[in-house]
Motif scaffolding. Structure first.
Motif, PDB file in Angstrom:
ATOM      1  N   CYS B 220      29.964  -2.978  10.409  1.00 28.04           N
ATOM      2  CA  CYS B 220      30.552  -3.875  11.410  1.00 28.04           C
ATOM      3  C   CYS B 220      30.328  -3.269  12.790  1.00 28.04           C
ATOM      4  N   ALA B 221      29.906  -4.079  13.748  1.00 28.44           N
ATOM      5  CA  ALA B 221      29.759  -3.624  15.130  1.00 28.44           C
ATOM      6  C   ALA B 221      30.553  -4.564  16.022  1.00 28.44           C
ATOM      7  N   MET B 222      31.188  -3.990  17.055  1.00 27.34           N
ATOM      8  CA  MET B 222      32.042  -4.799  17.937  1.00 27.34           C
ATOM      9  C   MET B 222      31.731  -4.505  19.399  1.00 27.34           C
ATOM     10  N   ILE B 223      31.664  -5.573  20.199  1.00 27.93           N
ATOM     11  CA  ILE B 223      31.625  -5.392  21.652  1.00 27.93           C
ATOM     12  C   ILE B 223      32.798  -6.153  22.247  1.00 27.93           C
ATOM     13  N   TYR B 224      33.297  -5.706  23.393  1.00 24.70           N
ATOM     14  CA  TYR B 224      34.348  -6.492  24.042  1.00 24.70           C
ATOM     15  C   TYR B 224      34.198  -6.488  25.550  1.00 24.70           C
ATOM     16  N   PRO B 236      26.612 -16.864  33.755  1.00 28.76           N
ATOM     17  CA  PRO B 236      26.961 -18.229  33.334  1.00 28.76           C
ATOM     18  C   PRO B 236      27.351 -18.265  31.846  1.00 28.76           C
ATOM     19  N   GLY B 237      28.112 -19.292  31.496  1.00 32.07           N
ATOM     20  CA  GLY B 237      28.648 -19.425  30.140  1.00 32.07           C
ATOM     21  C   GLY B 237      27.607 -19.332  29.041  1.00 32.07           C
ATOM     22  N   ALA B 238      26.455 -19.988  29.242  1.00 34.76           N
ATOM     23  CA  ALA B 238      25.435 -20.027  28.184  1.00 34.76           C
ATOM     24  C   ALA B 238      24.892 -18.627  27.906  1.00 34.76           C
ATOM     25  N   GLU B 239      24.708 -17.836  28.964  1.00 38.73           N
ATOM     26  CA  GLU B 239      24.169 -16.489  28.781  1.00 38.73           C
ATOM     27  C   GLU B 239      25.214 -15.577  28.131  1.00 38.73           C
ATOM     28  N   LEU B 240      26.470 -15.819  28.458  1.00 36.83           N
ATOM     29  CA  LEU B 240      27.555 -15.059  27.834  1.00 36.83           C
ATOM     30  C   LEU B 240      27.584 -15.364  26.337  1.00 36.83           C
ATOM     31  N   GLU B 241      27.348 -16.624  26.022  1.00 35.37           N
ATOM     32  CA  GLU B 241      27.324 -17.069  24.625  1.00 35.37           C
ATOM     33  C   GLU B 241      26.203 -16.358  23.850  1.00 35.37           C
ATOM     34  N   ASP B 242      25.049 -16.219  24.482  1.00 32.98           N
ATOM     35  CA  ASP B 242      23.903 -15.529  23.857  1.00 32.98           C
ATOM     36  C   ASP B 242      24.273 -14.129  23.387  1.00 32.98           C
ATOM     37  N   LEU B 243      25.134 -13.494  24.173  1.00 30.61           N
ATOM     38  CA  LEU B 243      25.506 -12.105  23.921  1.00 30.61           C
ATOM     39  C   LEU B 243      26.177 -11.924  22.560  1.00 30.61           C
ATOM     40  N   THR B 244      26.764 -13.011  22.034  1.00 34.42           N
ATOM     41  CA  THR B 244      27.486 -12.884  20.760  1.00 34.42           C
ATOM     42  C   THR B 244      26.547 -12.555  19.594  1.00 34.42           C
ATOM     43  N   SER B 245      25.234 -12.713  19.794  1.00 38.06           N
ATOM     44  CA  SER B 245      24.309 -12.357  18.708  1.00 38.06           C
ATOM     45  C   SER B 245      23.959 -10.872  18.741  1.00 38.06           C
ATOM     46  N   LEU B 246      24.348 -10.178  19.811  1.00 39.33           N
ATOM     47  CA  LEU B 246      23.950  -8.767  19.964  1.00 39.33           C
ATOM     48  C   LEU B 246      24.471  -7.839  18.859  1.00 39.33           C
ATOM     49  N   ILE B 250      22.070  -5.527  15.144  1.00 42.64           N
ATOM     50  CA  ILE B 250      21.827  -4.085  14.968  1.00 42.64           C
ATOM     51  C   ILE B 250      21.581  -3.782  13.490  1.00 42.64           C
ATOM     52  N   GLU B 251      20.592  -2.962  13.254  1.00 43.02           N
ATOM     53  CA  GLU B 251      20.201  -2.540  11.900  1.00 43.02           C
ATOM     54  C   GLU B 251      21.414  -2.127  11.067  1.00 43.02           C
ATOM     55  N   GLY B 252      21.557  -2.699   9.887  1.00 42.29           N
ATOM     56  CA  GLY B 252      22.632  -2.284   8.985  1.00 42.29           C
ATOM     57  C   GLY B 252      23.949  -3.001   9.193  1.00 42.29           C
ATOM     58  N   VAL B 253      24.054  -3.773  10.276  1.00 42.24           N
ATOM     59  CA  VAL B 253      25.322  -4.450  10.579  1.00 42.24           C
ATOM     60  C   VAL B 253      25.414  -5.771   9.798  1.00 42.24           C
ATOM     61  N   GLU B 254      26.522  -5.949   9.070  1.00 41.59           N
ATOM     62  CA  GLU B 254      26.754  -7.179   8.297  1.00 41.59           C
ATOM     63  C   GLU B 254      27.659  -8.133   9.076  1.00 41.59           C
ATOM     64  N   VAL B 255      28.567  -7.567   9.864  1.00 38.43           N
ATOM     65  CA  VAL B 255      29.495  -8.387  10.653  1.00 38.43           C
ATOM     66  C   VAL B 255      29.443  -7.939  12.112  1.00 38.43           C
ATOM     67  N   GLY B 256      29.089  -8.850  12.999  1.00 38.05           N
ATOM     68  CA  GLY B 256      29.073  -8.566  14.428  1.00 38.05           C
ATOM     69  C   GLY B 256      30.213  -9.304  15.108  1.00 38.05           C
ATOM     70  N   GLY B 265      44.613 -13.899  29.179  1.00 41.07           N
ATOM     71  CA  GLY B 265      44.794 -12.595  28.539  1.00 41.07           C
ATOM     72  C   GLY B 265      44.516 -12.596  27.044  1.00 41.07           C
ATOM     73  N   SER B 266      44.473 -13.770  26.428  1.00 37.29           N
ATOM     74  CA  SER B 266      44.177 -13.816  24.992  1.00 37.29           C
ATOM     75  C   SER B 266      42.700 -13.488  24.756  1.00 37.29           C
ATOM     76  N   TYR B 267      42.343 -13.222  23.507  1.00 39.63           N
ATOM     77  CA  TYR B 267      40.959 -12.872  23.191  1.00 39.63           C
ATOM     78  C   TYR B 267      40.277 -13.945  22.357  1.00 39.63           C
ATOM     79  N   LYS B 268      39.108 -14.357  22.805  1.00 39.17           N
ATOM     80  CA  LYS B 268      38.263 -15.266  22.052  1.00 39.17           C
ATOM     81  C   LYS B 268      37.336 -14.368  21.229  1.00 39.17           C
ATOM     82  N   ILE B 269      37.334 -14.575  19.914  1.00 43.31           N
ATOM     83  CA  ILE B 269      36.551 -13.702  19.040  1.00 43.31           C
ATOM     84  C   ILE B 269      35.423 -14.481  18.380  1.00 43.31           C
ATOM     85  N   SER B 270      34.194 -14.005  18.553  1.00 44.89           N
ATOM     86  CA  SER B 270      33.042 -14.623  17.888  1.00 44.89           C
ATOM     87  C   SER B 270      32.622 -13.733  16.732  1.00 44.89           C
ATOM     88  N   VAL B 271      32.497 -14.348  15.555  1.00 38.07           N
ATOM     89  CA  VAL B 271      32.132 -13.609  14.348  1.00 38.07           C
ATOM     90  C   VAL B 271      30.740 -14.060  13.907  1.00 38.07           C
TER      91      VAL B 271
END
Lengths: 329, 329
Positions: B220-224, B236-246, B250-256, B265-271
């Motif tokens: 599992c790899a996480m960015i925030y 812009p929003g679309a480019e921020l959205e692209d980042l969720t594939s980062l 990564i090699e070996g990662v099953e869940v990003g 203040g709440s967190y939007k989580i992309s799986v």
């Protein structure tokens, strides 16, 4: 000097041969391995003995191809090289040079092919040697199985950066359509070939982005990496090389510079340019050379002096094209 | 409910029409704009009055297409929508809703098309609406000029991530071959569409890479990103959205996982997941939803509690697939 042959002749040679050795180039990429894999499977279908030899280990990315690798027990009677432009590119491990000097047939797409083989089938218009290989296999009368298609897709897709590089032609897309129809699984293959980055690669990218600086109103971007950072990240040479396209890829940047410290402390500088700006002119003034869009040089001394020297040449080149604002002149 | 029509009927409608308005979807991408551009040029060749309308401004990336944009002086008699799956997707600026409710013909490739138009030509097997548009234009009897080809290539290439996404088929590559033969310049177009990243995009990538953490033996790899970082970067929003594939790439990662702080203040989580791991199962337990490879949810509270909650669900899902080592159970 080599004899140029057409596809029919090349196929006749392969059909007449029996114990065949396929040679790849050193630091193997998807095209040389994909070609070898496809040709191996096709020749096996025709009942030949076949073995594949490469100076260097095959990257894990391509290990889905099930080939018989050369060992000392194998005695080849016919040697064919795929995607290898010159004799130096065979490398020098695994006893490969013993066979490199007696290549009966070379199948290649590099315009720079040195003509080291007895006979050469060359198509410099092909984006990948695998693009050529499709026609060869069909000419052999072997139907393209899903396994052969996967090898060929790998070659075509990797040599074109997934159809992004300027070598991509209508013919390249037609070739892709054929191998997909024959069973190459785009989803699996693209995920394997293009959607996986090593942890080391991301780590060096992070370091590079931290060093990112802009000059001349954003027309020049520079990243730099110290020898320590390169060693610590553990990133392989090819992935480090990829990084040199990063600064130029930024919106508005005409000149992208990558400074990599060498073991002896000197700096290797990669220059990448857009539009009319001449990368080679910049590198040449610093004792280097290259092409109009991609060139390089080395500067000894510390980071500050290397930066100063290369930025001075960038300034001159931007000025020559009227790309500097008044205050920078 | 809409009437399904075939290509012949769709072309007959377009040929019979005179003052035509082409509608794009909001937040326009290369496919809706590419389709509009190609259809605009083809209809002009047939001597029609044509105008194009979009709720939002067209990104600079696509401004090479020379279209007549709608203004209040234009009175359309026939409205055609391209690449727009539902009436909500027209957006609400530029008076577009006035026409959205009276779309005579919709040309689309989204299986989810809601059937809002009087007549719909739908091909859910097409990777892009532009793939469909090629056949439409040829059926019209208009030959594909280099300008039309550039529009169509833009649509096909952007909707497939330059032939990388799993929607790419043999037919997509055949379509690409046709437009390249017709004069689409791969080198220029790909450089424009795929080789340029904004400074804001690189800045947010740097921040994301700095936050990168691995869990469960690198499975599992996480960015925030904090709200402040997102605002400061100006991405812009679309480019921020692209980042969720980062993280998933990564090699070996099953869940990003990508955690983006919202204004409140709440967190939007992309799986994003690979292989068998179910992204939707992870998100659903946290009140969200989505698809098996891409899902999302929102968690209120601070970063630590959001991290803890999502990692706990990731742990359960990895355990379900036997992907945890003994010490993590």
């Amino acid at each position: 000097m080599t004899e140029s042959v057409d596809r029919k002749t090349a196929v006749a040679r392969l059909r007449a041969a029996q114990d065949i050795l396929i040679l790849c180039h050193k630091n193997p990429d998807g095209d040389t391995i994909g070609c070898a894999g496809a040709l191996y499977l096709a020749l096996k279908t025709l009942g030949k003995n076949v073995s594949v030899l490469c100076s260097d280990p095959v990257p894990a990315l391509y290990d889905f191809m099930e080939l018989r690798w050369f060992d000392a027990s194998y005695e080849p009677a016919f040697v064919v090289a795929v995607d290898v432009a010159s004799i130096q590119l065979f490398g020098d491990r695994n006893n490969v040079q013993k066979y490199a000097e007696h290549v009966q047939l070379c199948i290649d797409h590099h315009a720079s092919n040195s003509g080291y083989a007895y006979e050469t089938l060359l198509d410099p218009g092909a984006a990948a040697a695998s693009e050529l290989m499709i026609d060869i296999i069909e000419e052999m009368g072997v139907s393209i199985t899903a396994d052969i298609a996967a090898c060929l897709y790998t070659g075509i897709a990797t040599d074109t950066g997934c159809f992004r590089f300027s070598n991509t032609t209508a013919k390249t897309h037609l070739a892709a359509a054929r191998v997909i129809e024959a069973g190459a699984n785009v989803e699996t293959l693209n995920a394997r070939l293009f959607e996986s980055r090593s942890r080391a690669r991301l780590e060096i990218e992070r370091m590079a982005l931290e060093s990112l600086e802009y000059f001349f109103d954003g027309r020049c971007a520079m990243i730099y990496l110290t020898w320590d950072q390169i060693v610590t990240s553990g990133v392989p040479g090819a992935e480090l090389e990829d990084l040199t396209s990063l600064p130029r890829s930024i919106e508005g940047v005409e000149v992208g510079l990558t400074l990599r410290q060498q073991k002896d402390g000197s700096y290797k500088i990669s220059v990448r340019t857009a539009g009319t700006v001449d990368a080679c002119a910049i590198a040449r003034h610093l004792g280097g050379g290259g092409h109009s869009r991609a060139a390089g040089c080395e500067i000894s001394g510390n980071l500050d002096s290397a930066r100063y020297a290369v930025l001075e040449e960038v300034r001159k080149e931007l000025e020559r094209w009227g790309l500097l604002s008044d205050k920078q002149l």
